[in-house]
Design an enzyme around this catalytic site. Structure first.
Site, mmCIF file in Angstrom:
data_model
loop_
_atom_site.group_PDB
_atom_site.id
_atom_site.type_symbol
_atom_site.label_atom_id
_atom_site.label_comp_id
_atom_site.label_asym_id
_atom_site.label_seq_id
_atom_site.Cartn_x
_atom_site.Cartn_y
_atom_site.Cartn_z
ATOM 1 N N CYS A 1 0.814 -1.243 -0.009
ATOM 2 C CA CYS A 1 0.009 0.242 0.154
ATOM 3 C C CYS A 1 0.795 1.355 -0.145
ATOM 4 C CB CYS A 1 -1.009 -0.060 1.326
ATOM 5 S SG CYS A 1 -2.253 -1.006 0.975
ATOM 6 N N HIS B 1 -0.442 -9.487 -5.325
ATOM 7 C CA HIS B 1 0.579 -8.839 -6.489
ATOM 8 C C HIS B 1 0.659 -9.922 -7.469
ATOM 9 C CE1 HIS B 1 2.649 -10.701 -2.894
ATOM 10 N NE2 HIS B 1 3.460 -10.983 -4.040
#
Ligand code: AMP
Ligand code: ZN
Length: 114
Positions: A7, A100
């Protein structure tokens, strides 16, 4: 999400070697590369893993695939191909709990993976 390294990378609060960015996603070089080219592609919005998605994420996930193809075309090392990996959960070997994809290229890869 607080204390999530990806993040923070996506928000540019932590520095990284950026290779691609748009409104939804961010891509950067992996700090511990497993191939001559190793890019990590993340959604800017936090989600834990590929087991933490819903129908509303369909567009974003497709968007990541298209971006991965564009990034791969940018690197001459990947002209002969590349590999996209998603490690999900403990058994999948996921260590950073922000969903991811790994985009790896510049060498040939074995199958099945370890
Ligand atoms: P995974 O094991 O699939 O969760 O992948 C996490 C990846 O993130 C690993 O390949 C790490 O080397 C990479 N990584 C962790 N922290 C950073 C960072 N600050 N910058 C770039 N890559 C990172
Ligand atoms: Zn996160």
């Amino acid at each position: 999400m607080d204390n999530c390294i990806f993040c923070k990378i996506g928000a540019r609060e932590v520095s990284s070697y950026k290779v691609y960015e748009d409104e939804e996603i961010f891509a950067f070089k992996d700090v511990n590369p497993q191939a001559p080219v190793h890019v990590v592609i993340i959604p800017k919005k936090h989600m834990g893993g590929l087991n933490d998605i819903s129908d509303k994420d369909e567009k974003m996930l497709g968007h990541i695939q298209v971006a991965a193809s564009k990034i791969a075309n940018y690197f001459p090392e990947m002209k002969n191909g590349f590999r996209i990996v998603n490690n999900c959960g403990i058994d999948g070997g996921q260590t950073v709990l922000h969903m991811h994809y790994h985009l790896l290229g510049g060498r040939s890869f074995n199958w099945p993976p370890g």
